[in-house]
Design a protein around this motif. Structure first.
Motif, PDB file in Angstrom:
ATOM      1  N   PRO A 147       0.821  -1.220   0.000  1.00  0.00           N
ATOM      2  CA  PRO A 147       0.000   0.000   0.000  1.00  0.00           C
ATOM      3  C   PRO A 147       0.854   1.270   0.000  1.00  0.00           C
ATOM      4  CG  PRO A 147       0.188  -0.823   2.241  1.00  0.00           C
ATOM      5  CD  PRO A 147       1.037  -1.727   1.365  1.00  0.00           C
ATOM      6  N   GLY A 148       0.297   2.328  -0.542  1.00  0.00           N
ATOM      7  CA  GLY A 148       1.011   3.609  -0.524  1.00  0.00           C
ATOM      8  C   GLY A 148       0.203   4.665  -1.236  1.00  0.00           C
ATOM      9  N   THR A 149       0.759   5.857  -1.262  1.00  0.00           N
ATOM     10  CA  THR A 149       0.077   6.969  -1.921  1.00  0.00           C
ATOM     11  C   THR A 149       0.417   6.999  -3.415  1.00  0.00           C
ATOM     12  OG1 THR A 149       0.356   8.125   0.187  1.00  0.00           O
ATOM     13  CG2 THR A 149      -0.427   9.424  -1.641  1.00  0.00           C
ATOM     14  N   PHE A 150       1.658   6.689  -3.742  1.00  0.00           N
ATOM     15  CA  PHE A 150       2.126   6.595  -5.138  1.00  0.00           C
ATOM     16  C   PHE A 150       1.729   7.829  -5.962  1.00  0.00           C
ATOM     17  CE2 PHE A 150       1.367   2.136  -3.722  1.00  0.00           C
ATOM     18  CZ  PHE A 150       2.677   1.708  -3.723  1.00  0.00           C
ATOM     19  N   ASP A 151       2.097   8.995  -5.449  1.00  0.00           N
ATOM     20  CA  ASP A 151       1.682  10.264  -6.095  1.00  0.00           C
ATOM     21  C   ASP A 151       2.894  11.064  -6.569  1.00  0.00           C
ATOM     22  OD1 ASP A 151      -0.164  12.273  -6.867  1.00  0.00           O
ATOM     23  OD2 ASP A 151       0.245  13.377  -5.031  1.00  0.00           O
ATOM     24  N   PRO A 152       3.626  10.620  -7.569  1.00  0.00           N
ATOM     25  CA  PRO A 152       3.429   9.442  -8.398  1.00  0.00           C
ATOM     26  C   PRO A 152       4.382   8.307  -7.997  1.00  0.00           C
ATOM     27  CG  PRO A 152       4.978  10.893  -9.460  1.00  0.00           C
ATOM     28  CD  PRO A 152       4.669  11.505  -8.129  1.00  0.00           C
ATOM     29  N   VAL A 153       4.215   7.156  -8.680  1.00  0.00           N
ATOM     30  CA  VAL A 153       5.140   6.031  -8.514  1.00  0.00           C
ATOM     31  C   VAL A 153       6.541   6.472  -8.971  1.00  0.00           C
ATOM     32  CG1 VAL A 153       4.491   5.073 -10.778  1.00  0.00           C
ATOM     33  CG2 VAL A 153       5.565   3.593  -9.082  1.00  0.00           C
ATOM     34  N   GLN A 196      10.284  22.407 -13.789  1.00  0.00           N
ATOM     35  CA  GLN A 196      10.815  21.936 -15.079  1.00  0.00           C
ATOM     36  C   GLN A 196      12.148  21.191 -14.949  1.00  0.00           C
ATOM     37  OE1 GLN A 196       8.565  22.322 -17.404  1.00  0.00           O
ATOM     38  NE2 GLN A 196       7.328  23.747 -16.219  1.00  0.00           N
ATOM     39  N   GLY A 197      12.423  20.628 -13.787  1.00  0.00           N
ATOM     40  CA  GLY A 197      13.630  19.814 -13.614  1.00  0.00           C
ATOM     41  C   GLY A 197      13.461  18.477 -14.336  1.00  0.00           C
ATOM     42  N   ASP A 198      14.585  17.847 -14.666  1.00  0.00           N
ATOM     43  CA  ASP A 198      14.547  16.570 -15.382  1.00  0.00           C
ATOM     44  C   ASP A 198      14.353  15.417 -14.389  1.00  0.00           C
ATOM     45  OD1 ASP A 198      14.845  14.424 -17.030  1.00  0.00           O
ATOM     46  OD2 ASP A 198      16.971  14.766 -17.483  1.00  0.00           O
ATOM     47  N   VAL A 199      13.193  14.746 -14.482  1.00  0.00           N
ATOM     48  CA  VAL A 199      12.886  13.657 -13.547  1.00  0.00           C
ATOM     49  C   VAL A 199      13.082  12.281 -14.173  1.00  0.00           C
ATOM     50  CG1 VAL A 199      11.259  15.005 -12.141  1.00  0.00           C
ATOM     51  CG2 VAL A 199      10.415  13.742 -14.119  1.00  0.00           C
ATOM     52  N   SER A 200      13.545  12.252 -15.438  1.00  0.00           N
ATOM     53  CA  SER A 200      13.534  10.992 -16.188  1.00  0.00           C
ATOM     54  C   SER A 200      14.410   9.893 -15.578  1.00  0.00           C
ATOM     55  CB  SER A 200      13.932  11.237 -17.647  1.00  0.00           C
ATOM     56  OG  SER A 200      15.186  11.853 -17.683  1.00  0.00           O
ATOM     57  N   GLU A 201      15.373  10.269 -14.779  1.00  0.00           N
ATOM     58  CA  GLU A 201      16.251   9.281 -14.151  1.00  0.00           C
ATOM     59  C   GLU A 201      15.568   8.595 -12.960  1.00  0.00           C
ATOM     60  OE1 GLU A 201      20.436   9.613 -11.800  1.00  0.00           O
ATOM     61  OE2 GLU A 201      19.968  11.210 -13.224  1.00  0.00           O
ATOM     62  N   PHE A 202      14.497   9.218 -12.466  1.00  0.00           N
ATOM     63  CA  PHE A 202      13.925   8.775 -11.191  1.00  0.00           C
ATOM     64  C   PHE A 202      12.559   8.118 -11.281  1.00  0.00           C
ATOM     65  CE2 PHE A 202      16.226  12.884 -10.506  1.00  0.00           C
ATOM     66  CZ  PHE A 202      17.385  12.321  -9.994  1.00  0.00           C
ATOM     67  N   ILE A 252       6.126   6.825 -18.356  1.00  0.00           N
ATOM     68  CA  ILE A 252       4.730   7.300 -18.319  1.00  0.00           C
ATOM     69  C   ILE A 252       4.565   8.435 -17.298  1.00  0.00           C
ATOM     70  CG2 ILE A 252       4.121   5.339 -16.769  1.00  0.00           C
ATOM     71  CD1 ILE A 252       1.421   6.560 -18.920  1.00  0.00           C
ATOM     72  N   VAL A 253       5.314   8.364 -16.211  1.00  0.00           N
ATOM     73  CA  VAL A 253       5.217   9.405 -15.177  1.00  0.00           C
ATOM     74  C   VAL A 253       5.839  10.710 -15.676  1.00  0.00           C
ATOM     75  CG1 VAL A 253       5.837  10.034 -12.798  1.00  0.00           C
ATOM     76  CG2 VAL A 253       5.191   7.672 -13.327  1.00  0.00           C
ATOM     77  N   VAL A 254       6.940  10.593 -16.425  1.00  0.00           N
ATOM     78  CA  VAL A 254       7.570  11.791 -17.013  1.00  0.00           C
ATOM     79  C   VAL A 254       6.533  12.508 -17.873  1.00  0.00           C
ATOM     80  CG1 VAL A 254       9.394  12.632 -18.545  1.00  0.00           C
ATOM     81  CG2 VAL A 254       9.859  10.695 -17.027  1.00  0.00           C
ATOM     82  N   GLU A 255       5.830  11.726 -18.708  1.00  0.00           N
ATOM     83  CA  GLU A 255       4.833  12.321 -19.614  1.00  0.00           C
ATOM     84  C   GLU A 255       3.671  12.945 -18.848  1.00  0.00           C
ATOM     85  OE1 GLU A 255       5.589  12.833 -22.670  1.00  0.00           O
ATOM     86  OE2 GLU A 255       7.434  11.742 -22.170  1.00  0.00           O
TER      87      GLU A 255
END
Ligand code: COA
Length: 160
Positions: free
Chosen positions: A7-13, A138-144, A148-151
């Motif tokens: 369980p969790g909030t996953f906002d976002p995963v 506008q930081g780059d989150v793609s590594e983390f 689908i979450v990036v988009e």
């Protein structure tokens, strides 16, 4: 068949959550990732959006099911027939909170065991708030986070 819920909030995963899931599926037959409908936090993404992102990010895991719940986590665990609750332990600072929750959940349902799994050290400093914050500016989150979450974050925080 040993089934557990995560369980969790996953906002976002994040990739840290995915790391925990990948460890849980090595140990259990089925892992139900369950999004809390009312964790007492205000969320950026709706429950439906969070479920969609989890489903897409975990589509290659055949023994993973994504759902959502409202109310007590132990009631949901019983409802789906799970024997345990998976939680991630990133650092010692998580410990007190997780220990408290695990003991309360054991008091509420003695037959449901909390299992704490440690993600890879590279994820110890990650949480969803940091990701939302980074994306907002506008930081780059793609590594983390999964792609689908990036988009989805781009749609929440479009470039001006
Ligand atoms: N990688 C990256 N981040 C992680 C992580 C990991 N492996 N594990 C946890 N986190 C982060 C989350 O992203 C989240 O970040 P945020 O606070 O910035 O959003 C934070 O750590 C902890 O959140 P989460 O794991 O989602 O738990 P929570 O503290 O929001 O609690 C429930 C969620 C569902 C477990 C809790 O609300 C609950 O049990 N609710 C039901 C009520 C109940 O049963 N109460 C009795 C139990 S005492």
């Amino acid at each position: 068949m040993a089934k557990v819920i995560y369980p969790g909030t996953f906002d976002p995963v994040t990739n840290g959550h995915i790391d925990i899931v990948s460890r849980a599926v090595e140990l259990f037959e089925q892992v139900n990732i369950t999004v809390a409908r009312n964790p007492g936090k205000t969320s950026l993404f709706s429950v439906e959006e969070r479920v969609e992102m989890l489903n897409e990010s975990l589509k290659n895991y055949s023994r993973v099911v994504v759902d959502s719940f409202d109310g007590l986590v132990v009631d949901h665990a019983k409802h789906v027939g799970a024997v345990g609750i998976i939680r991630g332990l990133r650092a010692i600072s998580d410990f007190e909170y997780e220990f408290q929750m695990a003991l309360m959940n054991r008091k509420l349902a003695g037959d449901i065991t909390t299992i704490l799994l440690m993600p890879h050290a590279r994820y110890t400093y990650l949480n969803s708030t940091i990701i939302r914050n980074l994306a907002q500016f506008q930081g780059d989150v793609s590594e983390f986070v999964p792609s689908i979450v990036v988009e989805k974050l781009k749609t929440k925080f479009p470039r001006k």
